[in-house]
Design a protein around this motif. Structure first.
Motif, PDB file in Angstrom:
ATOM      1  N   LEU A 135       0.838  -1.208   0.000  1.00  0.00           N
ATOM      2  CA  LEU A 135       0.000   0.000   0.000  1.00  0.00           C
ATOM      3  C   LEU A 135       0.868   1.252   0.000  1.00  0.00           C
ATOM      4  CD1 LEU A 135      -3.127   0.976   0.635  1.00  0.00           C
ATOM      5  CD2 LEU A 135      -2.125   1.568   2.817  1.00  0.00           C
ATOM      6  N   GLU A 136       0.489   2.228  -0.820  1.00  0.00           N
ATOM      7  CA  GLU A 136       1.193   3.513  -0.793  1.00  0.00           C
ATOM      8  C   GLU A 136       0.416   4.459   0.094  1.00  0.00           C
ATOM      9  OE1 GLU A 136       2.826   5.294  -4.063  1.00  0.00           O
ATOM     10  OE2 GLU A 136       3.604   3.462  -4.930  1.00  0.00           O
ATOM     11  N   PHE A 137       1.088   5.096   1.031  1.00  0.00           N
ATOM     12  CA  PHE A 137       0.383   5.998   1.944  1.00  0.00           C
ATOM     13  C   PHE A 137       1.313   7.118   2.400  1.00  0.00           C
ATOM     14  CE2 PHE A 137       2.395   4.477   5.854  1.00  0.00           C
ATOM     15  CZ  PHE A 137       2.833   3.221   5.476  1.00  0.00           C
ATOM     16  N   ASN A 138       0.685   8.162   2.954  1.00  0.00           N
ATOM     17  CA  ASN A 138       1.459   9.283   3.488  1.00  0.00           C
ATOM     18  C   ASN A 138       1.930   8.961   4.891  1.00  0.00           C
ATOM     19  OD1 ASN A 138       1.360  11.049   1.399  1.00  0.00           O
ATOM     20  ND2 ASN A 138      -0.591  11.931   2.038  1.00  0.00           N
ATOM     21  N   ASP A 182      -0.684   9.347   7.539  1.00  0.00           N
ATOM     22  CA  ASP A 182      -1.621   8.233   7.675  1.00  0.00           C
ATOM     23  C   ASP A 182      -0.992   7.102   8.475  1.00  0.00           C
ATOM     24  OD1 ASP A 182      -4.024   8.963   6.299  1.00  0.00           O
ATOM     25  OD2 ASP A 182      -2.858   8.970   4.457  1.00  0.00           O
ATOM     26  N   LYS A 219      -1.518   7.382  12.248  1.00  0.00           N
ATOM     27  CA  LYS A 219      -2.875   7.298  12.805  1.00  0.00           C
ATOM     28  C   LYS A 219      -3.119   5.958  13.504  1.00  0.00           C
ATOM     29  CE  LYS A 219      -4.891  10.591   9.666  1.00  0.00           C
ATOM     30  NZ  LYS A 219      -5.450  10.728   8.332  1.00  0.00           N
ATOM     31  N   PRO A 253      -1.329   1.697   7.353  1.00  0.00           N
ATOM     32  CA  PRO A 253      -2.733   1.727   7.776  1.00  0.00           C
ATOM     33  C   PRO A 253      -3.533   0.515   7.312  1.00  0.00           C
ATOM     34  CG  PRO A 253      -2.288   3.434   6.133  1.00  0.00           C
ATOM     35  CD  PRO A 253      -0.986   2.756   6.396  1.00  0.00           C
ATOM     36  N   TYR A 260      -6.892   2.628  -4.073  1.00  0.00           N
ATOM     37  CA  TYR A 260      -6.879   1.173  -4.263  1.00  0.00           C
ATOM     38  C   TYR A 260      -8.290   0.600  -4.253  1.00  0.00           C
ATOM     39  CZ  TYR A 260      -1.879   1.168  -3.178  1.00  0.00           C
ATOM     40  OH  TYR A 260      -0.533   1.376  -3.197  1.00  0.00           O
ATOM     41  N   ILE A 289      -8.877   3.899   3.077  1.00  0.00           N
ATOM     42  CA  ILE A 289      -7.986   3.814   4.242  1.00  0.00           C
ATOM     43  C   ILE A 289      -7.249   5.133   4.401  1.00  0.00           C
ATOM     44  CG2 ILE A 289      -5.957   2.659   5.212  1.00  0.00           C
ATOM     45  CD1 ILE A 289      -6.787   0.147   3.691  1.00  0.00           C
ATOM     46  N   THR A 290      -6.723   5.660   3.290  1.00  0.00           N
ATOM     47  CA  THR A 290      -5.899   6.869   3.387  1.00  0.00           C
ATOM     48  C   THR A 290      -6.708   8.115   3.006  1.00  0.00           C
ATOM     49  OG1 THR A 290      -5.157   6.694   1.114  1.00  0.00           O
ATOM     50  CG2 THR A 290      -3.845   5.544   2.732  1.00  0.00           C
ATOM     51  N   GLU A 291      -6.126   9.264   3.336  1.00  0.00           N
ATOM     52  CA  GLU A 291      -6.771  10.548   3.030  1.00  0.00           C
ATOM     53  C   GLU A 291      -6.968  10.691   1.505  1.00  0.00           C
ATOM     54  OE1 GLU A 291      -7.848  12.556   5.268  1.00  0.00           O
ATOM     55  OE2 GLU A 291      -8.189  14.435   4.215  1.00  0.00           O
ATOM     56  N   GLU A 292      -5.938  10.250   0.744  1.00  0.00           N
ATOM     57  CA  GLU A 292      -6.022  10.350  -0.722  1.00  0.00           C
ATOM     58  C   GLU A 292      -7.229   9.568  -1.246  1.00  0.00           C
ATOM     59  OE1 GLU A 292      -3.240  10.086   0.799  1.00  0.00           O
ATOM     60  OE2 GLU A 292      -1.857  11.564  -0.033  1.00  0.00           O
ATOM     61  N   ARG A 343      -9.917   8.786   0.380  1.00  0.00           N
ATOM     62  CA  ARG A 343     -11.170   9.432   0.790  1.00  0.00           C
ATOM     63  C   ARG A 343     -11.495  10.591  -0.157  1.00  0.00           C
ATOM     64  NH1 ARG A 343      -9.719   7.659   5.918  1.00  0.00           N
ATOM     65  NH2 ARG A 343      -8.209   9.314   6.248  1.00  0.00           N
TER      66      ARG A 343
END
Lengths: 61, 666
Positions: free
Chosen positions: A8-11, A14, A17, A34, B81, B86-89, B91
């Motif tokens: 998963l790609e995430f900031n 995130d 959290k 996450p 995805y 799950i992530t802000e992006e 949403r």
């Protein structure tokens, strides 16, 4: 960033959290995926500095 | 037609500032790294508007595609995805779909990972979107020997499917033509779920009066999958019906032993599997490239085991032989043995006249001579080499394959597959993995996973020192792996039998195998070593202080004496009991204690292997134990400790008995 376990790609925000409920409240310096919960240490200050410096050098060329 | 054009530079406009006037709107969606931005660039050219989505720092890019007869506003969304965000992006991307009601949604997918990509396609169809599927990166998929029949996908999904290579502009004309000329109608849901879920979807949909911008079926599915944002939306928009909707979801949940999100994902995967089977050219599938074959072998329940053992062996050669024998010898014997310790002893003795206070800093258990020496001379070179190897393994994409392999072994012994994730995480840090067990759905899963983590999964730091301890004898390594594997399977099997329950399937996305990048490996290693030292050094110093205090009060000697009985029963010298006491502080601290005994010649051969096995099975460290208390409660944590403590020594006793009985010489 990309999770090495589930991809998963995430900031980074995130990734912090998932720490709610943990006693260290994000002070462990780890970033939690996450999606699957896999944890990786946050990028070191020195590594960030080197990356910034390399980027600057590349841009000035 | 008014168009506000700007160069492709981030600007903070609000969405209200957008003046791209086009009667037709198209939204691009897709996972990160599928070439979505390149597709967007091809469609819109260089003049685009970038703005932050209101209330967030997430950027939305808008542009325009036009011909003589029509102009279309194109919106590029952040990587997504799944509709279940799950992530802000994700949403934000979902909100764009829900709020904009586009005339067309183009799902840009990475063809080589089509199986993973189709989950979002299915969800967009369920959401009632007028959808076009863009199979991008087609050239990369063909290089891997994949051939996808777009006609089959088109027929089965009921939507237009375009194959593109956006970086080369291939297929872009067809996509542009489709966007400008064709009116796409929503094709409807492509699959049906089990009857209970379908009934729940219908009941929920009946009770939703408001408009959500996506189909009521999709809203119902997201509620069943427990999407918090959608729940909040329903609470706000349907205050009178909310309780009823909540009751319908609860009723549906009660009908399944597994979470509904899991059931829904598995059903989608089944549908996608049959779709892929029909859409992929079988002749091409037979000619699977080497990388894909290796990937499949590494997850195979039979072939995967020797591959795993091979990796452990390479790890052992690198960490145990190179890291421990070369670097540790130099730091421990030369740097600390000849310089730091004698100098520290001399300085401290000259400054502090009292022996009791001198012992706090130097001599046998001092902060410098024990705590700092263990951290720098023993742990530093071992964990550095281990983290180099671990970063390589991580970068290749082997970890998710290991998860799939363990899952298959889990199924054989009747354990739930999802417990695989914390178990794999335990190889990094057991404390963190114990916390992750909270994500498991049933109490049964949480208890079994916590027990296995506390008992049979050595953390990365302990693993590094254990490999170092085993250096010089592959036979000893073989015995260690065999005993730990047997204990893991035996305890897991026993626990699963004592706590019966459902054993559902496990599904995890597996990224492609790849060559590790040197810069990535070095960055990850440095970051991990720095993080590890920040955490470990204060703890090692604290342990030295506690040992010092324990020696003054006599508590240390008393505990050592008590521990010397079980260590004696398993054939170990009395000095080994100190290492077991250290192990309470941290697992790696205990293993470093054994390393000290090995280098001094007090521990070798069979007793060394017995002690390694016992300490690996022995009590978890303080951090893991307190996390177990937090997650599972006092009773369960103490109960596990009461089982693990004698069990570790019983296994040590049996291994000692068997090895001596067989006349094994190590």
């Amino acid at each position: 960033m990309k999770c090495p376990l589930c991809g998963l790609e995430f900031n980074q925000e995130d990734g912090l959290k998932g720490c709610s409920g943990c006693k260290s409240m994000g002070a462990c310096g780890l970033i939690k995926c996450p999606n699957c919960g896999y944890e990786v240490p946050a990028e070191s200050g020195i590594v960030k500095f080197i990356k910034r410096w390399r980027k600057k050098t590349d841009e000035s060329k | 037609m008014t168009v506000n054009l700007s160069r492709k530079r981030p600007q903070c406009h609000s969405t209200a500032d957008m003046e791209i006037d086009a009667r037709r709107s198209v939204v691009l969606v897709g996972s990160p790294n599928v070439g979505k931005s390149v597709v967007f660039g091809n469609l819109t050219g260089m003049y685009v508007t970038v703005s932050n989505y209101p209330g967030t720092t997430v950027e939305i890019t808008r542009g325009r595609l036009a011909d003589d007869s029509r102009a279309v506003a194109i919106t590029d969304t952040p990587g997504m995805y799944s509709l279940l965000s799950i992530t802000e992006e994700e949403r934000v991307a979902r909100r764009v779909l829900m709020e904009n009601r586009p005339d067309m949604v183009v799902h840009v997918a990475d063809t080589k990972n089509i199986e993973r990509m189709l989950h979002l396609t299915v969800q967009l169809l369920e959401a009632g979107m007028p959808l076009v599927l863009d199979l991008n990166l087609m050239d990369e998929a063909e290089r891997l020997g994949m051939r996808v029949d777009t006609k089959v996908l088109k027929e089965r999904l009921g939507i237009p499917v375009v194959a593109t290579v956006a970086t080369k502009g291939m297929g872009m004309d067809e996509l542009k033509k489709m966007i400008l000329k064709e009116d796409i109608l929503p094709s409807g849901p492509p699959l049906r779920y089990p009857e209970t879920i379908e009934n729940a979807i219908a009941d929920i949909a009946k009770n939703l009066d408001s408009s959500y911008g996506i189909s009521k079926r999709a809203v119902a599915l997201l509620l069943l999958q427990d999407d918090h944002e959608i729940w909040q939306m329903v609470r706000d928009r349907e205050p009178e019906r909310y309780a009823l909707v909540d009751a319908i979801v609860k009723h549906a949940r009660e009908r399944f032993a597994d979470p509904l999100n899991y059931i829904i994902t598995i059903e989608r995967q089944r549908f996608i599997n049959t779709l892929i089977e029909d859409a992929m050219d079988n002749d091409q599938v037979k000619g699977i490239p080497f990388r894909e074959r290796l990937s499949r072998l590494s997850m195979h329940p039979v072939a995967g085991v020797p591959i795993f053992l091979g990796i452990i062996y390479l790890l052992y050669e690198f960490v145990g032989v190179f890291g421990a024998q070369t670097a540790v010898d130099f730091l421990e014997e030369t740097v600390f043995g000849q310089y730091i310790n004698p100098v520290a002893n001399r300085i401290v003795s000259s400054i502090i006249p009292w022996k009791v206070l001198q012992d706090l800093f130097v001599n046998e258990y001092g902060i410098i001579t024990l705590g700092i020496r263990y951290a720098i001379a023993i742990i530093l070179p071992i964990v550095t080499t281990f983290f180099i190897a671990f970063s390589i393994i991580e970068d290749t994409g082997y970890l998710p394959r290991l998860a799939m392999l363990i899952d298959r072994v889990f199924k054989k012994i009747g354990l739930n597959g999802r417990a695989v994730i914390p178990v794999v995480l335990g190889f990094g840090c057991d404390t963190m993995a114990t916390m992750v067990t909270r994500t498991l759905e049933t109490r049964r899963e949480r208890v079994i996973a916590t027990l296995l983590l506390a008992l049979a999964i050595p953390c990365s730091a302990q693993m590094g020192v254990i490999l170092a301890l085993l250096s010089g004898s592959t036979k000893a390594l073989g015995i260690f792996v065999m005993v730990m594997g047997t204990v893991f399977l035996f305890v897991g099997f026993l626990a699963a039998r004592l706590m019966p329950g459902e054993r559902p399937l496990f599904y995890m996305e597996v990224p492609p195998l790849r060559w590790p990048k040197l810069s990535n490996v070095l960055t990850k290693t440095y970051t991990r070593v720095e993080w590890y030292f920040k955490e470990v050094l204060p703890l090692f110093i604290l342990a030295s202080i506690l040992i010092w205090a324990g020696r003054i009060t006599g508590l240390f000697d008393l505990v050592i004496k008590v521990l010397s009985y079980p260590t004696g029963w398993i054939g170990l010298p009395p000095e080994a009991s100190k290492a077991f006491l250290y192990g309470f502080f941290r697992r790696d601290f205990g293993a470093a204690g054994l390393y000290d005994l090995k280098t001094s010649g007090a521990l070798s051969g069979v007793p060394l292997v017995v002690s390694i096995i016992t300490i690996a099975l022995f009590m978890p460290c303080i951090a893991q134990f307190s996390m177990t208390i937090k997650e599972r409660g006092w009773k369960m944590a103490v109960g596990m400790a009461a089982f693990i403590f004698p069990f570790a020594f019983v296994v040590g006793y049996l291994v000692n008995l068997i090895l001596n009985g067989l006349g094994v010489v190590l």
